[in-house]
Enzyme design. Structure first.
Site, PDB file in Angstrom:
ATOM      1  N   TRP A 116       0.836  -1.213   0.000  1.00 40.72           N
ATOM      2  CA  TRP A 116       0.000   0.000   0.000  1.00 40.72           C
ATOM      3  C   TRP A 116       0.859   1.247   0.000  1.00 40.72           C
ATOM      4  CZ3 TRP A 116      -4.285  -1.331  -1.839  1.00 40.72           C
ATOM      5  CH2 TRP A 116      -4.938  -2.484  -1.446  1.00 40.72           C
TER       6      TRP A 116
ATOM      7  N   LYS B   3     -11.444  -1.289   7.278  1.00 35.51           N
ATOM      8  CA  LYS B   3     -10.543  -2.126   8.060  1.00 35.51           C
ATOM      9  C   LYS B   3     -10.871  -2.068   9.548  1.00 35.51           C
ATOM     10  CE  LYS B   3      -8.154  -3.195   4.366  1.00 35.51           C
ATOM     11  NZ  LYS B   3      -7.266  -2.228   3.753  1.00 35.51           N
TER      12      LYS B   3
ATOM     13  N   ASP C   1      -1.367   7.232   6.048  1.00 39.26           N
ATOM     14  CA  ASP C   1      -2.435   6.292   5.713  1.00 39.26           C
ATOM     15  C   ASP C   1      -2.650   5.441   6.964  1.00 39.26           C
ATOM     16  OD1 ASP C   1      -3.978   4.139   4.905  1.00 39.26           O
ATOM     17  OD2 ASP C   1      -2.748   3.619   3.164  1.00 39.26           O
TER      18      ASP C   1
END
Ligand code: PLP
Length: 357
Positions: A100, A191, A167
């Protein structure tokens, strides 16, 4: 159906309390006689939910008045582009701690000059690089606080000489965060704080407007701050479920209390991994994530991987297969996962060890 224990990496397990409220709202949203799926986002009932959602974010994370929180569609992956569009003028650095983090970097490189300030790919991202120098002329440093795939985490809010952007898709609301240290915190809700379909962005208001490029309206954070996330139709349903999830966090005693519970869950599972002769953890101990616990069969037992997966499945464990780039197992123990779920997995690991003694 017999009891299942859900360890999915995302979309995550959500608290039953939030699901029950959602079932009610699907039938009748706040006594309007209209389902939350059909409610107009231009009603006072919706405004209340939106206000409550924003207020809960601010309360639970102690977000200072310098920052505003917005909720948008497009996933965390689209935020990679938002970040570069809104903040990249001359040069930005990215800490490359996994897939990511790397994708965020590549997206920025399509907009301007961005580079990896440090990278842990040499050992398949099993650790967080340390001791790198941060030049003072950067527009920002981008970090990924929890690396969902590899089970590593940056758990402290670092002092950074340049604007810090994070993030936090997979560890937001799992621990208290010093929001004042960040110009931007963003992530997908799915998440840890809601269903798929909505992202959060916590933005330091005076950090915007530093770039000279024209930013398309929808990609400009300012648009969404000015209109309180209602410039266009917001992801109504996902925001509703997120709000109910935040209510549950508050009822549980807030992020501080959730953090204690999370620490205990993670400790229980890591202790078993370290004790059990059949398994070993993949992440460096000092960088272990409290959200995604990654482990593999210990040397000499590799051929038992499928057997353990089948055994665990039979015992009600769901979603413990590791990501294809790491292999082995990954138990995602986000907020709604309970100590009881973790102990059920531990018991499975113990039984498996006994079966092979
Ligand atoms: C899952 C994940 C993403 C991507 O999220 P999408 O909403 O699917 O785009 C980005 N960053 C991290 C850390 C993630 O875990």
């Amino acid at each position: 159906m017999s009891k299942v224990h859900v360890f999915n990496a995302g979309p995550c397990l959500l608290p039953q309390q939030a699901i029950d409220s959602t079932i009610e709202a699907l039938k009748d949203f706040k006594g309007t006689g209209i389902s939350v799926l059909s409610i107009s986002h231009r009603t006072k009932e919706w405004d209340q939910t939106m206000d409550e959602c924003r207020a809960l974010w601010k309360e639970l994370l102690h977000i200072p008045d310098t920052h505003e929180v917005v909720f948008l569609g497009g996933g965390a992956s689209l935020q990679f582009l938002y970040v570069a569009m809104n903040y990249l003028e001359k040069k930005a650095a990215y800490l490359d701690t996994g897939v990511w983090a790397h994708k965020a970097l590549v997206e920025a490189q399509g907009i301007g000059e961005a580079y990896a300030i440090a990278c842990s790919k040499d050992r398949n991202y099993c650790y967080i690089p340390k001791g790198f120098e941060i030049p003072s002329d950067l527009d920002y440093l981008h970090i990924t606080t929890n690396n969902t795939i590899y089970g590593t985490e940056i758990r402290t809010d670092m002092d950074c000489p340049v604007p810090l952007i994070a993030d936090m898709s997979s560890d937001i609301m799992s621990r208290p965060v010093d929001v004042s240290k960040y110009d931007l915190i963003y992530g997908g809700a799915q998440k840890n704080v809601g269903p798929a379909g909505v992202i959060f962005a916590i933005i330091r208001k005076d950090s915007l407007g530093r770039v000279s490029r024209h930013i398309p309206t929808m990609l400009n954070y300012k648009t969404h701050i000015d209109k309180l996330s209602m410039f266009n139709t917001p992801p109504v349903f996902a925001i509703y479920v997120m709000t109910e999830t935040l209510r549950w966090i508050k009822d549980m005693g807030g992020v501080e209390k959730i953090c204690e519970i999370n620490e205990k869950k993670a400790l229980t599972l890591y202790n078993e991994i370290d004790r059990n002769s059949m398994f070993i953890g993949t992440a460096d101990k000092c960088d272990r994530s409290r959200m995604n616990v990654c482990f593999v069969m210990a040397p000499g037992h590799e051929d038992l991987q499928d057997e353990f997966l089948a055994f665990a499945k039979g015992e009600g464990m769901v979603g413990i297969k590791g990501h294809r780039s790491v292999g082995g197992f990954r138990a995602s123990i986000y907020n709604a996962c309970t100590q009881e779920d973790v102990e059920a997995l531990v018991k499975c690991m113990q039984e498996f060890e006994n079966m092979h003694k």
